[in-house]
Design an enzyme around this catalytic site. Sequence first.
Site, short mmCIF file in Angstrom:
data_model
loop_
_atom_site.label_atom_id
_atom_site.label_comp_id
_atom_site.label_asym_id
_atom_site.label_seq_id
_atom_site.Cartn_x
_atom_site.Cartn_y
_atom_site.Cartn_z
N ALA A 19 43.23 35.51 33.16
CA ALA A 19 41.82 35.42 32.76
C ALA A 19 41.54 35.96 31.35
O ALA A 19 40.70 35.41 30.63
CB ALA A 19 40.96 36.15 33.78
N ARG A 31 33.69 35.74 38.06
CA ARG A 31 32.54 36.42 38.66
C ARG A 31 31.28 36.25 37.82
O ARG A 31 30.19 36.13 38.36
CB ARG A 31 32.83 37.91 38.83
N GLN A 97 47.37 31.09 35.35
CA GLN A 97 46.50 31.31 36.50
C GLN A 97 45.12 30.72 36.21
O GLN A 97 44.26 30.71 37.07
CB GLN A 97 46.32 32.82 36.74
N VAL A 99 42.18 27.89 35.10
CA VAL A 99 41.91 26.50 35.52
C VAL A 99 41.16 25.73 34.45
O VAL A 99 40.66 24.64 34.70
CB VAL A 99 41.10 26.49 36.84
N ASP A 100 41.09 26.29 33.22
CA ASP A 100 40.24 25.67 32.19
C ASP A 100 40.92 24.55 31.40
O ASP A 100 40.27 23.83 30.67
CB ASP A 100 39.72 26.75 31.22
N HIS A 115 46.84 27.45 39.73
CA HIS A 115 45.60 27.43 40.51
C HIS A 115 44.82 26.13 40.33
O HIS A 115 43.62 26.08 40.57
CB HIS A 115 44.73 28.64 40.16
#
Length: 243
Positions: A19, A31, A97, A99-100, A115
């Site tokens: 992230a 979040r 990790q 997903v962009d 992911h």
Amino acid sequence: SMLTELFKKSRHTVVLTGAGMSTESGLPDFRSALDGMWNEVDPLQLASRDAMQYERNMFVRFYKQRIKKLKEASPHQGYYHLAEWERNGEIGSILTQNVDGFHQLAGSQNVAEMHGSLRVMYCDNCGEKSSSDGYLEDVLECQCGGFNRPGVVLFGEPLPLNAIHQAKVEAKKADLFIVLGSSLQVAPANVFPMEAKRNGAKLVIVNEEETDYDKVADLVIHDKIGNVLADLAEGKALSDKRK
């Protein structure tokens, strides 16, 4: 720097991104993607198979919001460095990790998306893939009548086997394994650095906070990823000049 030295010596460098890599591009993390839309709702519950089936309206609103934010952000310079080093044969692959899809957007080719990806959607019934732009236009139904769902792994779903297999193979092959912006709290991402290490790789962790793996790493850097990759690019350029 020590990183430049390790990077130059390595024959097969594998990079794992989490992230922290994408939040530096201004992409809100999972979040904060909610943006106060539903303060009482846990995003972890929204990103689940159950929510997709039983809370579909909220599920769709959540993913529309995430896909919209994705369109507003773009990869930072660090992504372009990684892509260039892959083209030069200096990086073997990227395990992510995230997903962009920013790695591919910047030109990286050998990317294992552990992911899944927010850039695609696919029909939950027949598997037909299309661009997730459809979500922004409310194209939620496939021609077969099934539901078009985001191409990400939801809670309650298995991880994509091919991406995990690729990650395993790469971790074993690595002689340098660089972690960028992952807190290494989630399996299987936190298994791969140790796998690499067991096979004799040097382990470098670049993360703003400490991780549980810092003590076994060969080099730990607490700094912004963009800075570290810019420094590495500069260090490489200098050492290439000296040759």
